[in-house]
Motif scaffolding. Structure first.
Motif, PDB file in Angstrom:
ATOM      1  N   CYS A 128      -5.387  -1.152   6.858  1.00 49.99           N
ATOM      2  CA  CYS A 128      -3.984  -0.724   6.852  1.00 49.99           C
ATOM      3  C   CYS A 128      -3.873   0.766   7.200  1.00 49.99           C
ATOM      4  N   PRO A 129      -3.161   1.116   8.274  1.00 50.25           N
ATOM      5  CA  PRO A 129      -3.047   2.538   8.654  1.00 50.25           C
ATOM      6  C   PRO A 129      -2.294   3.365   7.617  1.00 50.25           C
ATOM      7  N   TYR A 130      -1.341   2.752   6.909  1.00 51.31           N
ATOM      8  CA  TYR A 130      -0.590   3.497   5.892  1.00 51.31           C
ATOM      9  C   TYR A 130      -1.447   3.759   4.660  1.00 51.31           C
ATOM     10  N   SER A 131      -2.342   2.831   4.359  1.00 50.03           N
ATOM     11  CA  SER A 131      -3.297   3.071   3.283  1.00 50.03           C
ATOM     12  C   SER A 131      -4.200   4.245   3.632  1.00 50.03           C
ATOM     13  N   LYS A 132      -4.650   4.306   4.879  1.00 51.50           N
ATOM     14  CA  LYS A 132      -5.509   5.405   5.310  1.00 51.50           C
ATOM     15  C   LYS A 132      -4.778   6.743   5.204  1.00 51.50           C
ATOM     16  N   LYS A 133      -3.519   6.760   5.579  1.00 55.83           N
ATOM     17  CA  LYS A 133      -2.743   7.994   5.495  1.00 55.83           C
ATOM     18  C   LYS A 133      -2.608   8.455   4.046  1.00 55.83           C
ATOM     19  N   ALA A 134      -2.342   7.513   3.155  1.00 56.56           N
ATOM     20  CA  ALA A 134      -2.185   7.858   1.736  1.00 56.56           C
ATOM     21  C   ALA A 134      -3.496   8.384   1.167  1.00 56.56           C
ATOM     22  N   LYS A 135      -4.617   7.740   1.498  1.00 56.37           N
ATOM     23  CA  LYS A 135      -5.922   8.180   1.005  1.00 56.37           C
ATOM     24  C   LYS A 135      -6.273   9.557   1.561  1.00 56.37           C
ATOM     25  N   ASP A 136      -5.960   9.787   2.828  1.00 58.09           N
ATOM     26  CA  ASP A 136      -6.260  11.084   3.438  1.00 58.09           C
ATOM     27  C   ASP A 136      -5.417  12.192   2.799  1.00 58.09           C
ATOM     28  N   LEU A 137      -4.154  11.912   2.530  1.00 59.83           N
ATOM     29  CA  LEU A 137      -3.284  12.921   1.926  1.00 59.83           C
ATOM     30  C   LEU A 137      -3.768  13.292   0.531  1.00 59.83           C
ATOM     31  N   THR A 173       3.731  -4.100  -1.139  1.00 58.73           N
ATOM     32  CA  THR A 173       2.921  -3.775   0.023  1.00 58.73           C
ATOM     33  C   THR A 173       1.841  -2.756  -0.341  1.00 58.73           C
ATOM     34  N   PHE A 174       0.976  -2.479   0.641  1.00 54.01           N
ATOM     35  CA  PHE A 174      -0.103  -1.522   0.442  1.00 54.01           C
ATOM     36  C   PHE A 174       0.079  -0.345   1.397  1.00 54.01           C
ATOM     37  N   PRO A 175      -0.276   0.838   0.903  1.00 51.94           N
ATOM     38  CA  PRO A 175      -0.916   1.132  -0.374  1.00 51.94           C
ATOM     39  C   PRO A 175       0.066   1.059  -1.542  1.00 51.94           C
ATOM     40  N   ASN A 176      -0.498   1.018  -2.733  1.00 49.83           N
ATOM     41  CA  ASN A 176       0.272   1.107  -3.971  1.00 49.83           C
ATOM     42  C   ASN A 176      -0.440   2.153  -4.828  1.00 49.83           C
ATOM     43  N   VAL A 177       0.203   3.301  -4.995  1.00 54.21           N
ATOM     44  CA  VAL A 177      -0.420   4.442  -5.670  1.00 54.21           C
ATOM     45  C   VAL A 177       0.058   4.504  -7.116  1.00 54.21           C
ATOM     46  N   LEU A 178      -0.890   4.380  -8.050  1.00 51.39           N
ATOM     47  CA  LEU A 178      -0.564   4.417  -9.472  1.00 51.39           C
ATOM     48  C   LEU A 178      -1.051   5.731 -10.084  1.00 51.39           C
ATOM     49  N   VAL A 179      -0.188   6.333 -10.874  1.00 51.28           N
ATOM     50  CA  VAL A 179      -0.525   7.563 -11.595  1.00 51.28           C
ATOM     51  C   VAL A 179      -0.255   7.318 -13.068  1.00 51.28           C
ATOM     52  N   CYS A 180      -1.328   7.335 -13.856  1.00 54.00           N
ATOM     53  CA  CYS A 180      -1.235   7.035 -15.294  1.00 54.00           C
ATOM     54  C   CYS A 180      -0.490   5.719 -15.544  1.00 54.00           C
ATOM     55  N   GLY A 181      -0.858   4.713 -14.781  1.00 54.01           N
ATOM     56  CA  GLY A 181      -0.311   3.379 -14.996  1.00 54.01           C
ATOM     57  C   GLY A 181       1.075   3.141 -14.425  1.00 54.01           C
ATOM     58  N   LYS A 182       1.661   4.144 -13.757  1.00 58.22           N
ATOM     59  CA  LYS A 182       2.989   4.003 -13.163  1.00 58.22           C
ATOM     60  C   LYS A 182       2.880   4.110 -11.648  1.00 58.22           C
ATOM     61  N   SER A 183       3.586   3.239 -10.939  1.00 53.02           N
ATOM     62  CA  SER A 183       3.514   3.236  -9.489  1.00 53.02           C
ATOM     63  C   SER A 183       4.419   4.311  -8.884  1.00 53.02           C
ATOM     64  N   LEU A 184       3.831   5.130  -8.013  1.00 53.78           N
ATOM     65  CA  LEU A 184       4.635   6.073  -7.233  1.00 53.78           C
ATOM     66  C   LEU A 184       5.160   5.422  -5.964  1.00 53.78           C
ATOM     67  N   GLY A 185       4.685   4.213  -5.671  1.00 49.36           N
ATOM     68  CA  GLY A 185       5.106   3.503  -4.474  1.00 49.36           C
ATOM     69  C   GLY A 185       4.021   3.532  -3.409  1.00 49.36           C
ATOM     70  N   GLY A 186       4.460   3.457  -2.159  1.00 48.42           N
ATOM     71  CA  GLY A 186       3.528   3.409  -1.044  1.00 48.42           C
ATOM     72  C   GLY A 186       3.496   4.700  -0.260  1.00 48.42           C
ATOM     73  N   TRP A 187       3.079   4.602   1.009  1.00 47.06           N
ATOM     74  CA  TRP A 187       2.919   5.783   1.842  1.00 47.06           C
ATOM     75  C   TRP A 187       4.218   6.554   1.995  1.00 47.06           C
ATOM     76  N   ASP A 188       5.319   5.883   2.304  1.00 42.37           N
ATOM     77  CA  ASP A 188       6.592   6.580   2.493  1.00 42.37           C
ATOM     78  C   ASP A 188       6.998   7.336   1.235  1.00 42.37           C
TER      79      ASP A 188
END
Length: 217
Positions: A128-137, A173-188
């Protein structure tokens, strides 16, 4: 030796009351030896233990069961949910089902451990290109601890994980970014936080050390 049903119920509540008094006033006592030879003590203890366990679980969000499962993986062993053929990922799953066949942890302590060791968890897909962007950021922010990346498409329980994440975070959808058990959402979502200079604050609020915030595109 057996007791009539009504007597058993009365004895059960009496035992519960005695346990409550002992807990409140620090009393030390033992039941009569004649009671120890019956099955009522064993069954009462089992019921009380089950009640306390259920109460502890009810105070812990299910997402921490999932985080416990996916962060327990090693290079040699992947812990998956699909080993339980009766599991329905579209409905609430008990925390013990996430224990990966190991002894049930103290879930309150486990929440603290997960928030400390894995405060940022990225559910990603390798293609997933959006997952890659989120991981890179997130990598550019030079986090301590670093974000824990779960490549969902490489797991045997990928379909179950997607259904559980959708149910628990309302993000399908992916990515799904969780911070302390709460989702911040995806790449956008995390890109928008970054653009408004809010992402670092959201991470630091969870105890993450952000070592770089400059010149990140």
């Amino acid at each position: 030796m057996s007791f009539p049903r009504r007597t058993s119920i009365r004895l059960f509540f009496l035992i519960c009351a005695l346990f409550g008094l002992s807990w409140t006033f620090g009393l030390s006592w033992e039941l009569p030896e004649s009671w120890k030879d019956t099955g009522i003590l064993t069954s009462s203890r089992a019921r009380i233990a089950a009640a306390f366990s259920a109460r502890k679980q009810s105070n812990v969000d299910e997402i921490y069961g999932l985080l416990h499962l996916v962060t327990a993986d090693s290079d040699e062993n992947q812990h998956v949910l699909t080993n339980n053929v009766e599991l329905d990922p579209t409905k609430r799953i008990g925390l013990n089902d996430y224990a990966a066949g190991n002894e049930e942890p103290d879930w309150s302590a486990e929440v603290e451990r997960l928030d400390k060791e894995y405060p940022v968890v990225v559910f990603s897909k390798t293609f997933c290109p959006y997952s890659k962007k989120a991981k890179d950021l997130l990598a550019a922010y030079d986090l301590e601890p670093q974000a824990k990346v779960i490549e969902v498409d490489l797991r045997d329980d990928s379909a179950a994980l997607k259904a559980i994440l959708t149910r628990l975070t309302q993000h399908s959808t992916f990515p799904n970014v969780l911070v302390c058990g709460k989702s911040l959402g995806g790449w956008d979502d995390i890109r928008a936080l970054h653009d408004t200079h809010s992402l670092a604050a959201a991470l630091e609020k969870c105890g993450v050390h952000v070592r770089n915030t400059r010149n990140i595109q």
